[in-house]
Design an enzyme around this catalytic site. Sequence first.
Site, mmCIF file in Angstrom:
data_model
loop_
_atom_site.group_PDB
_atom_site.id
_atom_site.type_symbol
_atom_site.label_atom_id
_atom_site.label_comp_id
_atom_site.label_asym_id
_atom_site.label_seq_id
_atom_site.Cartn_x
_atom_site.Cartn_y
_atom_site.Cartn_z
ATOM 1 N N ASN A 1 -10.118 -0.057 -0.079
ATOM 2 C CA ASN A 1 -8.654 -0.045 -0.050
ATOM 3 C C ASN A 1 -8.144 -0.661 -1.347
ATOM 4 O O ASN A 1 -8.256 -1.871 -1.564
ATOM 5 C CB ASN A 1 -8.167 -0.842 1.162
ATOM 6 C CG ASN A 1 -6.652 -0.805 1.317
ATOM 7 O OD1 ASN A 1 -5.919 -0.461 0.396
ATOM 8 N ND2 ASN A 1 -6.171 -1.195 2.483
ATOM 9 N N CYS B 1 0.808 -1.226 0.000
ATOM 10 C CA CYS B 1 0.000 0.000 0.000
ATOM 11 C C CYS B 1 0.840 1.275 0.000
ATOM 12 O O CYS B 1 0.323 2.357 -0.282
ATOM 13 C CB CYS B 1 -0.951 0.007 1.184
ATOM 14 S SG CYS B 1 -2.057 -1.417 1.240
ATOM 15 N N HIS C 1 -3.200 7.288 2.074
ATOM 16 C CA HIS C 1 -3.627 5.980 1.601
ATOM 17 C C HIS C 1 -5.037 5.734 2.100
ATOM 18 O O HIS C 1 -5.330 5.900 3.285
ATOM 19 C CB HIS C 1 -2.660 4.907 2.124
ATOM 20 C CG HIS C 1 -3.156 3.512 1.957
ATOM 21 N ND1 HIS C 1 -3.728 3.051 0.793
ATOM 22 C CD2 HIS C 1 -3.166 2.454 2.818
ATOM 23 C CE1 HIS C 1 -4.068 1.787 0.941
ATOM 24 N NE2 HIS C 1 -3.741 1.401 2.156
#
Length: 334
Positions: free
Chosen positions: A284, A122, A254
């Site tokens: 996500n 990520c 993020h």
Amino acid sequence: MALYSKIIGTGSYLPAQRVTNADLAAQLAAKGIETSDEWIVSRSGISARHFAAADEKSSDLAANAAKKALEMARLAPNDIDLIIVASSTPDFFGSFPSTACIVQQKLGITNNGAAVDVQAVCSGFVYALSTADAFIRAGVHKNVLVIGSEVFSRILNFNDRTTCVLFGDGAGAVVVTGSDEPGILATALHADGSHSGILCMPNSFGGATAGEAYLYMDGPAVFKLAVSVLEKVAHEALNKAGMTAAQIDWLVPHQANIRIMNGTAKKMGLPLDKMVVTVDQHGNTSAASIPLALDAAVRDGRIKNGHNVMMEGVGGGFTWGAVLATMSGLPDTL
């Protein structure tokens, strides 16, 4: 040699299949697994996500996002002399050939420029953007295409409601070029391999595959570590640039979990209306989440030239990083 690098184009792509929490709850109910829209939203802030079609790969998503970024930058594909793709879900097992090389081919780039993948989960986009900045400042490359692209739906265990409701597929891209005016002001990257087990895909490759080929996450451990490191790395980038949090116009974190995002903003003393939030609509998307959010805010007019933007992320490894940039290369009209 350019003194700075700057972002001159952004782009994004989400697969056509949009899966709401209600859709997912119905799918899981057929397996005897209970969840609901309220359960998912209250724990993550996610209302929907997109899943790639069976014939869509990371390179397809990446190429679509890249085309939009190139269009905004007013560059032709062959103007790009380096492609960096951040992805944990590459086209090929073993990660070769690289997804970046496949994207190069799909964009019709024939100039024999470089292409490489970056793996920091990520945090991948932040790592890739920092790499592009370093190459441009060193005079090695002129126009770099940086892409985060993921098809996480392929590695989700749909018998585990604690993870399968959180992730989605998508891609985001930026074009970075050399500049004599400030653009990317500071970067900061870190990793701590001692936490490698809290977010991973625990199958291994040592001549043969072994273990589960699904994402595993220790949610509480990831949450605790993420909140701890995100504020610190943001201040590290600010200190390098000689700036304070009060000078940040937009925080683009993020897009993992709204509670982590809100906690980071509050720790930095930033009002929540200065934070770009898209996690509710695409979940996500790992390395794709920051460029997806950035593109959304550029295209709806929130992020403009002259704005100071803090991009930061955390990911498996455990990795984390931040990029502080003054937007100075965006077109006046989109």
